[in-house]
Design a protein around this motif. Structure first.
Motif: not given
Length: 263
Positions: A216-245
């Motif tokens: 709750v208090t570690d700002r650096s940790m919270r920022q890293r979590a937010a940054d990682l979340g943004a990267k994952i949200q930008a991915e489309d794993g299902i579309a990538n998997a479908v393309a391979i199939v």
């Protein structure tokens, strides 16, 4: 892992697919099996692709979100809007092991931190009437909807729950029970988006309270979590998997892969 699922695999092959059963040791060392691409439904931001992986793809996570017309319970909405973002705590089916003891530890930890909390159901004899006003209990709830609205997520470290927490962009505290859960807990800590995991057998109210306070208090940790979340949200794993199939359907079984690591 293979031996634990071998019987079910054999039944599916025989009754559904009309195929012979797999070898006792599985197909993983079979040259025939290795001709087929292997798809991992996880994010390369969480586990990068090793250089010695061949004909293997890390596609991004495969999320199944709630329907567009889904609405959360009104009581839950009221609780979320009545104060600061709460801490989510849920161990899925894991909480059925020593549920009373686990519930006592969790409630004491929440009291020590002074945080509000949402508990997912599965806590044995614990009922809503046992809870203070700062704690709300929910039944099954959409993680993709709830997790972005909480301060941190505390869970057992199952692969799916870990993925949902990371995508939400909030810190994660893993309380592993067994199996692959310690691995995901350690990976969360290595990524700097949560503290070190606390094995269930070593869980105390004081340790959990300390970890909650950190997230709750570690700002650096919270920022890293937010940054990682943004990267994952930008991915489309299902579309990538479908393309391979689709590529397999079009070109048939193949060896090797294109120069890019992901399709």
């Amino acid at each position: 892992m293979w031996q634990g699922s071998r019987i079910g695999d054999g039944l599916a092959r025989k009754q559904v697919l009309g195929l012979p059963t797999a070898p006792f040791w599985g197909l993983y060392n079979s040259k025939h099996f290795q001709r087929y691409p292997i798809l991992y439904g996880l994010s390369s931001s969480v586990i990068s692709k090793p250089s010695d992986w061949h004909n293997t793809h890390i596609t991004g996570y495969w999320f199944l979100d709630e329907a567009q017309d889904w609405t959360p319970p009104s009581a839950l909405l009221d609780f979320l809007q009545s104060g600061s973002p709460p801490v989510y705590i849920g161990f899925g089916s894991m909480s059925s092991r020593n549920p009373e003891e686990t519930a006592d530890i969790v409630l004491k930890a929440i009291e020590l931190t002074g945080q509000r909390a949402i508990l997912q159901s599965g806590w044995g004899g614990l009922s809503k009437s046992d809870l203070p006003d700062t704690v709300f209990m929910v039944d099954s709830i959409s993680h993709s909807w709830l997790f972005p609205r909480v301060a941190t997520v505390v869970h057992h470290g199952g692969a799916g729950t870990t993925a949902a927490g990371l995508r939400a962009g909030v810190p994660t505290i893993v309380i592993p029970f067994f199996g692959d859960q310690p691995f995901w807990g350690q990976r969360v800590a290595e990524l700097g988006v949560g503290p070190k995991p606390i094995p269930r057998k070593q869980l105390t109210a004081e340790r959990l309270a300390e970890s909650i306070h950190t997230t709750v208090t570690d700002r650096s940790m919270r920022q890293r979590a937010a940054d990682l979340g943004a990267k994952i949200q930008a991915e489309d794993g299902i579309a990538n998997a479908v393309a391979i199939v689709h590529a397999i359907e079009k070109h048939g079984v193949f060896c090797g892969e294109e120069s890019g690591s992901n399709w």
